[in-house]
Structure formats: C-alpha cells, structure tokens
Design a protein around this motif. Structure first.
Motif, short mmCIF file in Angstrom:
data_model
loop_
_atom_site.label_atom_id
_atom_site.label_comp_id
_atom_site.label_asym_id
_atom_site.label_seq_id
_atom_site.Cartn_x
_atom_site.Cartn_y
_atom_site.Cartn_z
N GLU A 247 0.83 -1.21 0.00
CA GLU A 247 0.00 0.00 0.00
C GLU A 247 0.87 1.26 0.00
O GLU A 247 0.56 2.24 -0.67
N MET A 248 1.97 1.23 0.77
CA MET A 248 2.85 2.40 0.80
C MET A 248 3.40 2.68 -0.60
O MET A 248 3.47 3.84 -1.01
N ASN A 249 3.78 1.62 -1.31
CA ASN A 249 4.28 1.81 -2.68
C ASN A 249 3.23 2.47 -3.55
O ASN A 249 3.50 3.42 -4.27
N VAL A 250 2.01 1.93 -3.49
CA VAL A 250 0.96 2.43 -4.37
C VAL A 250 0.59 3.87 -3.98
O VAL A 250 0.31 4.70 -4.85
N LEU A 251 0.66 4.18 -2.68
CA LEU A 251 0.34 5.55 -2.25
C LEU A 251 1.34 6.56 -2.83
O LEU A 251 1.01 7.74 -2.97
N LEU A 252 2.54 6.10 -3.15
CA LEU A 252 3.53 7.00 -3.76
C LEU A 252 3.05 7.54 -5.09
O LEU A 252 3.50 8.58 -5.56
N LEU A 253 2.12 6.83 -5.74
CA LEU A 253 1.60 7.28 -7.02
C LEU A 253 0.60 8.42 -6.84
O LEU A 253 0.15 9.00 -7.82
N GLY A 254 0.24 8.70 -5.60
CA GLY A 254 -0.80 9.69 -5.37
C GLY A 254 -2.05 9.00 -4.86
O GLY A 254 -2.29 7.83 -5.15
N GLU A 255 -2.84 9.74 -4.11
CA GLU A 255 -3.97 9.11 -3.43
C GLU A 255 -5.05 8.64 -4.40
O GLU A 255 -5.65 7.60 -4.22
N GLU A 256 -5.27 9.44 -5.47
CA GLU A 256 -6.34 9.04 -6.38
C GLU A 256 -5.95 7.78 -7.16
O GLU A 256 -6.75 6.87 -7.33
N ASP A 257 -4.70 7.74 -7.60
CA ASP A 257 -4.21 6.53 -8.26
C ASP A 257 -4.31 5.34 -7.33
O ASP A 257 -4.70 4.25 -7.73
N ALA A 258 -3.93 5.55 -6.08
CA ALA A 258 -3.96 4.47 -5.11
C ALA A 258 -5.40 3.95 -4.95
O ALA A 258 -5.64 2.75 -4.90
N HIS A 259 -6.33 4.88 -4.91
CA HIS A 259 -7.73 4.48 -4.81
C HIS A 259 -8.13 3.63 -6.02
O HIS A 259 -8.78 2.59 -5.88
N HIS A 260 -7.70 4.06 -7.19
CA HIS A 260 -8.05 3.31 -8.40
C HIS A 260 -7.35 1.96 -8.47
O HIS A 260 -7.73 1.11 -9.26
N LEU A 261 -6.31 1.80 -7.67
CA LEU A 261 -5.64 0.51 -7.65
C LEU A 261 -6.08 -0.31 -6.44
O LEU A 261 -5.42 -1.28 -6.05
N GLY A 262 -7.19 0.09 -5.84
CA GLY A 262 -7.80 -0.76 -4.83
C GLY A 262 -7.35 -0.51 -3.41
O GLY A 262 -7.64 -1.31 -2.52
N VAL A 263 -6.64 0.58 -3.16
CA VAL A 263 -6.21 0.86 -1.79
C VAL A 263 -7.26 1.74 -1.10
O VAL A 263 -7.68 2.76 -1.65
N ASP A 264 -7.69 1.31 0.07
CA ASP A 264 -8.61 2.12 0.85
C ASP A 264 -7.77 3.24 1.47
O ASP A 264 -7.18 3.09 2.54
N VAL A 265 -7.72 4.37 0.76
CA VAL A 265 -6.71 5.38 1.06
C VAL A 265 -6.82 5.93 2.48
O VAL A 265 -5.85 5.94 3.23
N GLU A 266 -8.01 6.36 2.87
CA GLU A 266 -8.13 7.01 4.17
C GLU A 266 -7.84 6.04 5.32
O GLU A 266 -7.18 6.39 6.28
N ARG A 267 -8.33 4.82 5.17
CA ARG A 267 -8.10 3.85 6.23
C ARG A 267 -6.59 3.52 6.32
O ARG A 267 -6.03 3.45 7.41
N THR A 268 -5.98 3.35 5.17
CA THR A 268 -4.56 3.04 5.15
C THR A 268 -3.75 4.18 5.74
O THR A 268 -2.82 3.97 6.53
N LYS A 269 -4.13 5.41 5.39
CA LYS A 269 -3.41 6.56 5.93
C LYS A 269 -3.51 6.59 7.45
O LYS A 269 -2.52 6.84 8.15
N PHE A 270 -4.71 6.35 7.94
CA PHE A 270 -4.90 6.36 9.40
C PHE A 270 -4.02 5.31 10.06
O PHE A 270 -3.33 5.58 11.05
N LEU A 271 -4.05 4.10 9.50
CA LEU A 271 -3.26 3.00 10.07
C LEU A 271 -1.77 3.32 10.07
O LEU A 271 -1.08 3.14 11.07
N LEU A 272 -1.29 3.79 8.92
CA LEU A 272 0.14 4.09 8.81
C LEU A 272 0.55 5.16 9.81
O LEU A 272 1.57 5.05 10.49
N LEU A 273 -0.30 6.18 9.90
CA LEU A 273 0.00 7.29 10.79
C LEU A 273 -0.01 6.82 12.24
O LEU A 273 0.89 7.15 13.04
N ALA A 274 -1.03 6.04 12.60
CA ALA A 274 -1.15 5.56 13.98
C ALA A 274 0.04 4.68 14.34
O ALA A 274 0.67 4.86 15.40
N LEU A 275 0.36 3.75 13.45
CA LEU A 275 1.45 2.82 13.76
C LEU A 275 2.80 3.56 13.83
O LEU A 275 3.57 3.36 14.77
#
Lengths: 367, 449
Positions: A247-275
């Motif tokens: 997910e971190m790799n895909v997020l590097l493409l930008g959030e909208e791209d990440a969304h289009h590639l199946g990443v639940d962007v907001e949830r992933t961001k929250f998790l990454l930030l929290a961890l």
C-alpha cells in the motif's frame, strides 16, 4: 519486483552487521574487553521466558492494587566469562546498546513510512508533532513531578500519542485527511507545544538540566527495563507496518491513483499514521528527542536499495538500529570522563553534514 | 455498461457538472471532447468513483460505483490519469505490477495469474524491452505506455483515460490510441477525454461534447463534429474538413470571432454546416486579406462552399488560413506590385467562381489592377464585406475611393459574420435573373481557358 530472496538477504546481512557493531560497541569503554568475551557474555545474557509470576501493581492516584502477571526468564547459555566482564557487558553496556538499536530501528522505520506517506523528502517521524508531544509529557513530569505521577516515560508516550491523534483529528474533515493539511496542522501544533515546553523549562528550576538532556536525546543509564518497555511497541508496530508495504508503494503514485488501484486510502493513511506514531512514541519516550535518524537513514537506504517499501522498510529499520548504536558508542565517550554529549547531538552532528553532502550531489531530490 | 444519471458536481459554489446523463454500451470507445474547464476530468473522476457527486448516480455493470469499496471498484474500473506522479525510481516492471494490487491478498505471493497478466501487459505494450529500467529514466511516451500496461495488467471491464495523449508527440499519440482501440476490440468499455479533436474523431466510436458542465451533443464523430457545434462548445471559429488519408473529420480552429449562437440567427449557416444545404454556389473567390478574409474563408469552408483566395501576400494570415484549409490561393510576394500574370490568374479564378467576395480590400498603389479587374461585369455577383473603415484601408487617393464605391453599389454588402448569408443572397438573386448564366462558370470548361 523485489524477490523475497533479495529482501531476506539484505535483512540478514544488515542483521549480521548490527550484531557485529553491537559486539564492537560492547567491547569499547573504560574497561576494554575482548570481542570474543563480549560475544560469549552477550550469549549468556540471552533469556527465554520460562514461566509466569503474578505480582501486584498499584494504580496511580486511585491506590488500587491489581494483579500484574509478569514473565519469568531463564538463561539459555552459561559460558565461562569473568564475573566483572559479564556484569559490564550484560548489565551496563548491553542494555544501552539494545535500547539504541530498538530506538534506531523504530525511528528509521517510522521515518521511512512518513516520507512515503507525505511524499516529502523532509518528512521525519516527528513531523506530526509526536516528538513535541512526548517532550511536553517528559518535561512536565520533570518540572512538575507532583502533577504527573505516572512517571516520565509513560507521560512522554501518552503525550506523543495524544498529540498525533490531535493533529490527525484537526486535519480530518468529512472523512478525508488531506496530507497537506496534516503537515500544516503538525507544524502549528508543534509550534504551540514548543511554547509550552519553553514555559515549563523556564519554571523547571532544578530539573532544568535533566529536562534539557532529555530533550536532546540520550541513552545513558539505560536498563533492560527500558528495553522491555520500548521493544514490544517498536517491534509490533514495525511488523504490522511491514504488512502494508505494498500500500505504501501504491500511495507514492498519489492518493487518487492508489484508490483506483484498490487501496482504501483514508483507512490506510490512518493506520500508517497511527502505527508510525506509536513506534516513534515508544522510541522517544525512553530515549528523548533523537533527531536525524528517521530523516537521514531512510534516504541513504533509498539510494542503496531503491524506493520499494517492501525492501526499504526492513533495511532502513535495521540500518537505523546500527546507526544509532554507532552514534551512541561515540556518545558513551562521556564514560571516559569527557563532557556529556547526548546522542541526539551526535546524530544531528553526523547526520546533517551527511545529508547536505547527499543534497549537494543531487541524490536526495525526491523520494 | 456505464450508466451516468443526472450527475451534478459542484466545488464550493462553482457548479462543474450539471445534470449530466450518459449511457455507454459495453465494448465502445467514447471520447469526451470539449474546451478546458468544461468538466471532462470531473466527469471521469465521478465515473471512476474518485469523486463523490452531489446528486446523481453512476452505475457500472448495474452497481452503484460509490457504494463499492476501493478494492471492489478497482476490479471494475481502471484509470489512466492525466499525469502520474512519478518522482521516484521504481522499476518499470514494479509500476506495471501495481496494476495487480486489487487482486492480491496481503500476505500471499503473486499468483500465477498475477504473473501472467503482468507479462502479458508488458509484452502487449512493448514495455518489456525496458521493463527493468527506472520509470524516471524513460521518456514521456514510454512512461505513458507503462501506465497503459499497468491498466492492462489491472484487467478491468471499464477503462477511463484522462488526456492520454496530452503530452505525447504525434507518433506516440497514435500508438497510444491504437493500443486503446485494441482494448476496445477485446470488449473493454473505454471513456477517454481527448483534447485533440482529430484524433478523437479518428479513434472513438462515439464522441461526447462536454461544454459548460453538461453534455452538448453525442453521437458518431462525423455527426457530432460540425463547425456550428464546435463554435458553441469552444467559443471559436472552426472548420471541419475530411482527412484525405483516414477519412475521419479534421477540425481546424481559425482566427476570428465566432458568429454567435448558431441555433438562432444565422440558420442558413448552421444548416449548411451540417450538410443540409441543397442549393447554393459551388465556388466562391475571395479578394482581400488579413483576418477578415481569413474569417470569410473559414466560414465558406465551414458552409461546405469551395473557395479560392487571392491575390494575397504569402505572409498574410488569409494565405496561411487558406493553406490550412486546403483552399486554392493565388499568392504574391509581400508588398510587390501586381503584374499582368497575377491579374490574369485572378480573372481566371474569378470566372471559375459563382460569386466573388471582396473582403476588407486594402487599396495600395499596386492594387489598382485588382479594382479594374473587379470592375469587369463578369465579376458579378459581387459581395463586399468590411470590418475596417475604408479610409484606413486606402493608401492612395480619392480616385481609388470612387472605384471602390462603384464596386460597392454593384455588390451585396455585409459584415464578415454574415458572409455566407450574403453570398447565398447574391447568388440566388443572380441565378433567378439569369438562369442560364451559370454555364460559363462550369469548372471543367474554365480549366480549358
């Protein structure tokens, strides 16, 4: 694609390097000890859980006694090592080395995540105010011990995590957390907390020196207890982060791209930030504010292994551990009777010029 | 396959899309065309599920896209964005592999299918040649292919592309769209925002003109791309011709103000533009220069009337416009005086034409032969259009004014915006009065002159 074998080889190599550095570091000090003896003493210090002992723990303020289970440990090896050497290595140098490795591991991992998350090469683990929050907790405990009876480390940890969540909450609107808002909210909150820290420092009286040393980051007088407090959070946090490297790799493409590639962007961001925040908090709480590890180490590793988080995260974490053990070995020169140098000063003093060197060579321009 | 119903999106107080409805059949290639800021990207983002619409519904394959998780929607729709952030040195293969993210589970290694899809995508796009290079090192055209390869690896029934050719040179544009066409042939449904109207016309099954946040028109490229509609959508004068090689419509934007709302006043213009004109002059010769003559040429061409122009300086904007339109032109060196051969050529062009239009003619010492040629009776029917006062165009003397005034009295006069109407008027008046008079204008005969 990074073959799993490549990742494993790098991780193993860096682990061996870390162990070698640990042995070398433990051999150095006012009492020189042969590396072989150090290695044996280190093995003697290895323990495994062997049972559970139930003690009691008193809840602060409320004076409630609650049962508190704790693990019993037994040693695995019993090599013959001179008793004084075993004590020096096992009880004095090794806990400090282990703590340095733990903190370096956590800070570098969190820095890697934050740089990728913010797609900003200047991001570091404290970017959303984690370190400032920890500092408020720690300095408050030093300046006003009566107000905060839970101890410096828990206070620092709680301060760090609360700050991270505060910044996240401020930046979140309508279920979305824009990265730019997060960054600016982090800056603003850090500035505010900085003011609080300064105020408390002015009124900290006799605790001033202790507070300043804490703020600079130090690992002196570390115990196995500190390692026990920090390591579980750091290890668990980094392990879970390790499950999100794709997910971190895909997020590097930008959030909208990440969304289009199946990443639940907001949830992933929250998790990454929290961890990342918890990992940073666990490091900062025991070692104070140690800068530049989380900024420089991921950059160096990115130059070596590339931007793929599947290999970057574990290698950065391990390299961060080695880096902090080395710098803390330099910091331990205070034991020779030299003036005290908190390790945070050394990481910055070594890290900043190195970072500038990379910058001038145009190798650090982006992620 | 894709059903957009009453979609409205506003950013703050600014309404970007208003009540857009659009149904797209499976296996078609739909091109979104329209001016910048018309809402094409917003429409694509709403269809992809990246943007929550204020009202309305987007369903893909019968499912409301906005009720799906990212993972579910990313197995239905893939997107080639306008610009991909690529400031990191992933290997090309890694980027293509990211297309499999929607199908991968967290802890298991890629499946055989994952690997096969990635290899297939690499080969099909020709990206396999540089699969191990860093994405930062490849050229813009190659990078676009990498993103297309990622989309192919993602293997979704619907593919959305936002300006996939915007930053490419012409051979890469064609390559990219050929590849997209192949995907459509495989049964995928594609919607692409394409700013290049000619390419859109060439490759898309259907075009949708988006203007001011709504769908202005949709249909086959030949029926949608008419100058009247384009003028409305783009607020510019445009001529639509046919590409002699591909047979698809070619749009040429021209200097000059659009003639206004094509639906109301100049009905004959709008009708001629759609090819409904049945009766009118076959050929018109334009004398004059500058943007007025250029605009006249464009309007005649848009109305389906063959035109020629001259004598005109090679560097004149009218000559350039004529060149772009493929209109016959009689060019001379700038500032040269007109020689006998040029005037003979002018006379010949004039006689070949049914109507002669004098557009903002500039009178200099050298243009006297032109006025004399136009004084000839067979120059009629004449139309004079003017947008610059005569005094500003007259560099000679009062004698020139007299000759020009005599010309005007014989002509139908008007402004450049209404030139097509005036030409039809003049031609009708002439052919009613002299029904046999056209024979001498037969182009075949005049070729023998």
């Amino acid at each position: 694609m990074q073959r799993p074998g490549v990742i494993l080889a790098w991780s193993l190599g860096l682990t061996v390097l870390l162990l070698a550095i640990a042995v070398a570091s433990a051999a150095l000090g006012p009492v020189r000890i042969e590396p072989v003896t150090v290695a044996l003493a280190m093995l003697n210090a290895v323990v495994i859980p062997s049972g559970v002992e139930t003690g009691t723990w008193t809840v602060p303020l409320l004076e409630w006694a609650v049962p508190r289970p704790s693990l019993e440990y037994s040693r695995v090896f019993a090599f013959e090592v001179q008793r004084s050497h075993q004590t020096i290595v096992g009880d004095i140098r090794l806990p400090r080395i282990a703590l340095a490795a733990t903190v370096g591991f956590g800070l570098a991992a969190a820095g890697t995540v934050m740089q990728g998350f913010f797609r900003n090469p200047l991001a570091d683990p404290s970017i959303i105010g984690v370190s400032s929050g920890a500092a408020v907790g720690a300095v408050a405990t030093i300046a006003f011990p009566a107000l905060i009876p839970i101890g410096l480390r828990p206070a620092a940890f709680v301060g760090a995590v609360l700050t991270a969540f505060l910044v996240y909450a401020i930046a979140t609107e309508g279920g979305r957390t824009p990265v730019a808002t997060l960054l600016l909210a982090g800056v603003a909150v850090q500035a505010f907390l900085g003011a609080m820290i300064s105020y408390m420092l002015v009124h900290s009286g006799e605790g001033l020196r202790q507070a300043v040393v804490w703020l600079m980051g130090h690992l002196s007088n570390s115990t196995w207890n500190d390692v026990g407090l920090s390591l579980p959070f750091v290890l668990a946090g980094v392990l879970v982060l390790g499950a999100f490297t794709r997910e971190m790799n895909v997020l590097l493409l930008g959030e909208e791209d990440a969304h289009h590639l199946g990443v639940d962007v907001e949830r992933t961001k929250f998790l990454l930030l929290a961890l990342a925040s918890v990992v940073t908090a666990a490091g900062v709480a025991v070692a104070g504010v140690i800068g530049f590890v989380g900024l420089v180490v991921p950059h160096i590793m990115r130059l070596i292994v590339g931007p793929d988080h599947r290999i970057l995260l574990p290698t950065s974490a391990l390299a961060g551990a080695s880096f902090l053990v080395v710098t803390d070995t330099v910091a331990r020169a205070e034991l020779y009777g030299m003036p005290i140098v908190p390790v945070g000063i050394i990481t910055a003093a070594l890290g900043a010029p190195f970072f500038l060197f990379l910058l001038k060579r145009q190798e650090v321009h982006a992620l | 396959m894709i059903d957009v119903r009453d979609l409205s999106v506003a950013f703050g107080d600014v309404s970007v899309l208003e009540d857009v409805s659009l149904a797209v059949e499976e296996g078609t290639f739909v091109g979104l065309v329209g001016p910048n800021g018309a809402g094409k990207t917003t429409l694509l983002r709403a269809i992809s599920g990246a943007l929550e619409p204020d009202t309305g519904l987007v369903s893909i394959d019968g499912t409301d896209i906005h009720t799906l998780s990212s993972r579910e929607s990313s197995q239905l729709v893939s997107v080639v964005p306008q610009d991909t952030t690529l400031s990191f040195s992933f290997a090309v293969r890694d980027v293509v592999e990211m297309g499999r993210t929607p199908y991968r589970s967290r802890f298991s290694p890629p499946t055989v299918e994952d690997r096969e899809r990635v290899e297939h995508a690499l080969e099909r796009t020709g990206v396999d040649r540089f699969a191990d290079r860093s994405i930062e090192e490849v050229s813009g055209g190659e990078r676009q292919r990498v993103i297309l390869a990622r989309t192919i690896a993602q293997d979704t029934p619907v593919v959305l592309l936002d300006e996939p050719t915007a930053s490419l040179d012409v051979n890469h544009q064609v390559e990219t769209l050929e590849l997209v066409s192949e995907l459509v042939a495989d049964g995928k449904t594609v919607i692409a925002a394409i700013h290049d109207l000619d390419l859109a016309a060439r490759y898309c099954d259907e075009l949708v003109i988006v203007a001011d946040g709504s769908v202005l028109e949709r249909g086959a490229p030949e029926s949608v791309l008419t100058s009247a509609r384009l003028e409305r959508a783009f607020d510019a004068t445009a001529a639509v011709t046919t590409n002699p090689v591909t047979g698809s419509p070619v749009v040429t934007a021209l200097p000059g103000e659009p003639r206004g709302d094509a639906d109301t006043d100049d009905d004959e213009n709008a009708n001629t533009a759609t090819g409904e004109r049945t009766n009118g002059p076959a050929r018109v010769h334009v004398v004059g220069g500058g943007s007025t003559a250029a605009g006249v040429l464009a309007r005649l061409e848009a109305a389906g009337i063959d035109a020629s122009v001259g004598p005109v300086a090679e560097t004149d904007v009218a000559a350039e416009t004529a060149r772009q339109l493929g209109v016959d032109r009689l060019t001379v060196e700038p500032f040269s005086s007109l020689e006998g051969a040029t005037i003979t050529a002018l006379d010949r062009e004039r006689r070949r034409s049914d109507v002669t239009v004098v557009a903002d003619l500039r009178i200099g010492a050298g243009t006297r032969p032109v006025l004399e040629s136009l004084a000839d009776e067979d120059a009629e029917p004449l139309v004079v259009v003017e947008s610059t006062p005569f005094d500003e165009r007259n560099a000679v003397d009062e004698g020139a004014r007299d000759r020009y005034e005599r010309l005007r009295t014989r002509a139908t006069t008007g402004d450049p915006e209404t030139v097509v109407g005036r030409v039809l008027e003049a031609w009708n008046a002439r052919s009613n009065a002299d029904p046999d008079g056209r024979d001498r204008h037969d182009p075949i005969e005049s070729d023998d002159d």
